[in-house]
Design a protein around this motif. Structure first.
Motif, PDB file in Angstrom:
ATOM      1  N   GLY A  57       0.779  -1.191  -0.012  1.00 25.53           N
ATOM      2  CA  GLY A  57      -0.038  -0.151  -0.092  1.00 25.53           C
ATOM      3  C   GLY A  57       0.724   1.092  -0.143  1.00 25.53           C
ATOM      4  O   GLY A  57       0.507   2.240  -0.637  1.00 25.53           O
ATOM      5  N   VAL A  61       1.187   4.270  -2.838  1.00 23.83           N
ATOM      6  CA  VAL A  61       0.854   5.670  -2.452  1.00 23.83           C
ATOM      7  C   VAL A  61       1.986   6.408  -3.229  1.00 23.83           C
ATOM      8  O   VAL A  61       1.936   7.469  -3.710  1.00 23.83           O
ATOM      9  CB  VAL A  61       0.527   5.851  -0.933  1.00 23.83           C
ATOM     10  N   THR A  65      -0.515   5.543  -7.213  1.00 23.71           N
ATOM     11  CA  THR A  65      -1.422   4.726  -8.020  1.00 23.71           C
ATOM     12  C   THR A  65      -2.502   4.279  -6.978  1.00 23.71           C
ATOM     13  O   THR A  65      -3.555   3.625  -7.409  1.00 23.71           O
ATOM     14  CB  THR A  65      -0.901   3.274  -8.775  1.00 23.71           C
ATOM     15  N   MET A  66      -2.375   4.884  -5.891  1.00 25.58           N
ATOM     16  CA  MET A  66      -3.250   4.748  -4.762  1.00 25.58           C
ATOM     17  C   MET A  66      -3.466   5.810  -3.875  1.00 25.58           C
ATOM     18  O   MET A  66      -2.133   6.283  -3.684  1.00 25.58           O
ATOM     19  CB  MET A  66      -3.215   3.392  -4.099  1.00 25.58           C
ATOM     20  N   SER A  67      -4.142   6.413  -3.199  1.00 27.78           N
ATOM     21  CA  SER A  67      -4.221   7.377  -2.334  1.00 27.78           C
ATOM     22  C   SER A  67      -4.118   6.727  -1.104  1.00 27.78           C
ATOM     23  O   SER A  67      -4.069   5.690  -0.722  1.00 27.78           O
ATOM     24  CB  SER A  67      -5.785   8.363  -2.352  1.00 27.78           C
ATOM     25  N   GLU A  68      -3.826   7.622   0.029  1.00 24.14           N
ATOM     26  CA  GLU A  68      -3.701   7.105   1.375  1.00 24.14           C
ATOM     27  C   GLU A  68      -5.036   6.467   1.952  1.00 24.14           C
ATOM     28  O   GLU A  68      -5.040   5.251   2.492  1.00 24.14           O
ATOM     29  CB  GLU A  68      -3.389   8.293   2.263  1.00 24.14           C
ATOM     30  N   SER A  69      -5.911   6.887   1.587  1.00 30.94           N
ATOM     31  CA  SER A  69      -7.455   6.269   2.074  1.00 30.94           C
ATOM     32  C   SER A  69      -7.813   5.254   1.429  1.00 30.94           C
ATOM     33  O   SER A  69      -7.997   4.350   1.900  1.00 30.94           O
ATOM     34  CB  SER A  69      -8.590   7.471   1.932  1.00 30.94           C
ATOM     35  N   GLU A  70      -7.350   5.069  -0.046  1.00 30.87           N
ATOM     36  CA  GLU A  70      -7.466   3.817  -0.608  1.00 30.87           C
ATOM     37  C   GLU A  70      -6.533   2.671  -0.290  1.00 30.87           C
ATOM     38  O   GLU A  70      -6.827   1.311  -0.075  1.00 30.87           O
ATOM     39  CB  GLU A  70      -7.140   4.055  -2.191  1.00 30.87           C
ATOM     40  N   ALA A  71      -5.254   3.047   0.131  1.00 28.65           N
ATOM     41  CA  ALA A  71      -4.448   2.049   0.670  1.00 28.65           C
ATOM     42  C   ALA A  71      -4.848   1.506   2.077  1.00 28.65           C
ATOM     43  O   ALA A  71      -4.767   0.302   2.474  1.00 28.65           O
ATOM     44  CB  ALA A  71      -2.975   2.702   0.841  1.00 28.65           C
ATOM     45  N   LYS A  72      -5.591   2.436   2.973  1.00 27.05           N
ATOM     46  CA  LYS A  72      -5.976   1.819   4.188  1.00 27.05           C
ATOM     47  C   LYS A  72      -7.361   1.071   3.808  1.00 27.05           C
ATOM     48  O   LYS A  72      -7.432   0.183   4.459  1.00 27.05           O
ATOM     49  CB  LYS A  72      -6.460   3.163   4.875  1.00 27.05           C
ATOM     50  N   ALA A  73      -8.165   1.630   3.037  1.00 25.31           N
ATOM     51  CA  ALA A  73      -9.508   0.628   2.763  1.00 25.31           C
ATOM     52  C   ALA A  73      -8.854  -0.692   2.175  1.00 25.31           C
ATOM     53  O   ALA A  73      -9.411  -1.740   2.480  1.00 25.31           O
ATOM     54  CB  ALA A  73     -10.282   1.595   1.781  1.00 25.31           C
ATOM     55  N   HIS A  74      -7.952  -0.730   1.481  1.00 21.94           N
ATOM     56  CA  HIS A  74      -7.303  -2.051   0.887  1.00 21.94           C
ATOM     57  C   HIS A  74      -6.808  -2.886   1.892  1.00 21.94           C
ATOM     58  O   HIS A  74      -6.941  -4.166   1.893  1.00 21.94           O
ATOM     59  CB  HIS A  74      -6.063  -1.930  -0.290  1.00 21.94           C
TER      60      HIS A  74
END
Length: 100
Positions: A57, A61, A65-74
């Motif tokens: 994640g 970030v 390719t991924m935001s912080e919130s997307e990484a946390k959600a993943h």
């Protein structure tokens, strides 16, 4: 011939190979039952999965390719799909079981 649908994967052993198999299955959307013989091995394997998903994640970030919130959600979604267990009986409902 039609392959049976697989939604629940069991992984026996969370060592070097097993934790990676469990992680990838969970990341791809499968419910995973991760079984180990002793609590210390189960804890160690789950920690490996957590660390690996966090590293991937953070890398995504950094690459944009991924935001912080997307990484946390993943991370939350992936770990939420893994059910750690010391009971091999928990594998009974799995569509596929892999011993690693």
């Amino acid at each position: 011939f039609s392959a049976p649908a697989i939604s629940r994967v069991g992984v026996i052993g969370l060592g070097l190979m097993g934790h990676g198999i469990a992680q990838v299955a969970a990341e791809k959307g499968f419910q995973v039952v991760a079984v180990e013989s002793e609590n210390r091995f189960l804890d160690s394997g789950m920690k490996r999965i957590e660390t690996s998903v966090q590293k991937l994640g953070a890398k995504a970030v950094k690459k944009g390719t991924m935001s912080e919130s997307e990484a946390k959600a993943h991370f939350d979604a992936t770990l939420g799909r893994v059910t750690p267990s010391l009971n091999r009986g928990d594998l009974a409902d799995c569509d596929l079981v892999i011993e690693a």
